[in-house]
Design an enzyme around this catalytic site. Structure first.
Site: not given
Length: 328
Positions: A201, A217
């Site tokens: 991501d 993340d």
């Protein structure tokens, strides 16, 4: 516990502080919620004035083995001097449990927002992505998934079929646009790419800048083609995207070889993300945080725009992919 119906209603501040105290951390400040809908993430300061972030994982989204693979990847990246926010170990354990919640503690890494239109920053990010993928190629995830059509298109299509959120008068047109987009992606998808472990991501919101990039993340880390970690950084018109991609690839190849044939996967991956993201919102609708923060999902205007977006993306897939200058 049904994943789609789960909410974090029972995760109270006292529960969080008790969980941290069990592992020797005393919260000496308030718990500041950070922007995360999938999990619950809080920043805090301990009694020694050290700043941390604690992440409570949404139950049943990932198994313990899958979360541990994410943690192991992050720690390998840190060991290979790739700037990534990696979990803190307590007695050798990075994945902790309290009252049925899996959670992990990370050092709080401050920084400015990565400037996606800054070519120097883009070059640095490309260089570190090359290093990240150098580590990613050493082994594959065993428990975490590989990017593919079933997870990103076929399963969401089944969800759309049964969805009550889609206005009845617009559903047929939306499903038709979805089917045409899936057909276009399927026609242009290829699976002969080299598979490696990815950030998964990698967009501007997951990169901080502190005299260099800091990747945060890894919650969506999975196996897939290298270009998955590159395409979301591109912005602007085609000429600007070409320059950005060439900058990234040139820096990337200081550490890892990049297969330029994967550029043809950019628009299929974009389409897959559009479909998958919408399905994610719908799966999470029982969590009160989602209707509160995404109220437009129940409006007819949204579904008209979404249908138009799918139709437009299907047309884009019929066009030639982004072309690099001949030197590539």
């Amino acid at each position: 516990m049904n994943n789609s119906a789960f909410t974090f209603q029972t995760l109270h501040p006292d529960t969080i502080m008790d969980a941290l105290f069990e592992h020797g951390i005393r919260v000496d400040s308030g718990l500041t919620p950070l922007n995360s809908y999938e999990n619950r993430v809080y920043q805090f300061q301990d009694e020694d004035r050290r700043r941390f972030v604690v992440k409570f994982y949404r139950p049943e989204r990932w198994t313990a083995d899958q979360i541990l693979e994410e943690h192991q990847f992050a720690l390998q990246l840190v060991n290979d001097e790739v700037p990534v926010a990696a979990p803190v170990a307590f007695n050798g354990q990075t994945l902790l449990n309290h009252q049925g919640f899996y959670f992990a503690v990370f050092p709080s890494v401050g920084g400015r927002q990565f400037e996606a239109d800054n070519i120097d920053q883009m070059e640095a990010v490309g260089r570190y992505l090359g290093r990240m993928h150098q580590t990613g190629r050493k082994q594959l995830f065993i428990h975490r998934p590989t990017i593919g059509l079933n997870e990103y298109l076929i399963e969401p299509r089944k969800l759309f079929e049964d969805a009550t959120l889609i206005p009845s008068g617009l559903k047929a047109a939306f499903l038709k646009a979805t089917d045409e987009l899936i057909a276009a992606v399927t026609a242009h998808w290829r699976e002969d790419f080299t598979v490696l472990r990815l950030h998964g991501d990698c967009h501007a919101g997951n990169i901080l800048w502190r005299d260099g990039p800091m990747f945060v993340d890894l919650d969506d880390a999975r196996n897939g083609p290298a270009v998955q970690d590159l395409w979301m950084l591109l912005n602007g018109d085609k000429a600007e995207q070409r320059m950005q991609l060439e900058t990234i690839i040139e820096a990337y190849e200081e550490f890892s070889e990049f297969d330029t044939a994967e550029i043809g996967l950019i628009e299929p991956l974009r389409a897959m993300r559009l479909v998958y993201y919408l399905a994610w919102l719908m799966r999470r609708w029982a969590d009160p945080a989602f209707p509160k923060n995404f109220p437009w999902l129940t409006g007819e205007d949204y579904w008209l725009r979404q249908t138009a977006t799918f139709i437009e993306q299907a047309k884009v897939l019929q066009e030639p992919p982004l072309q690099l200058t001949p030197m590539y």
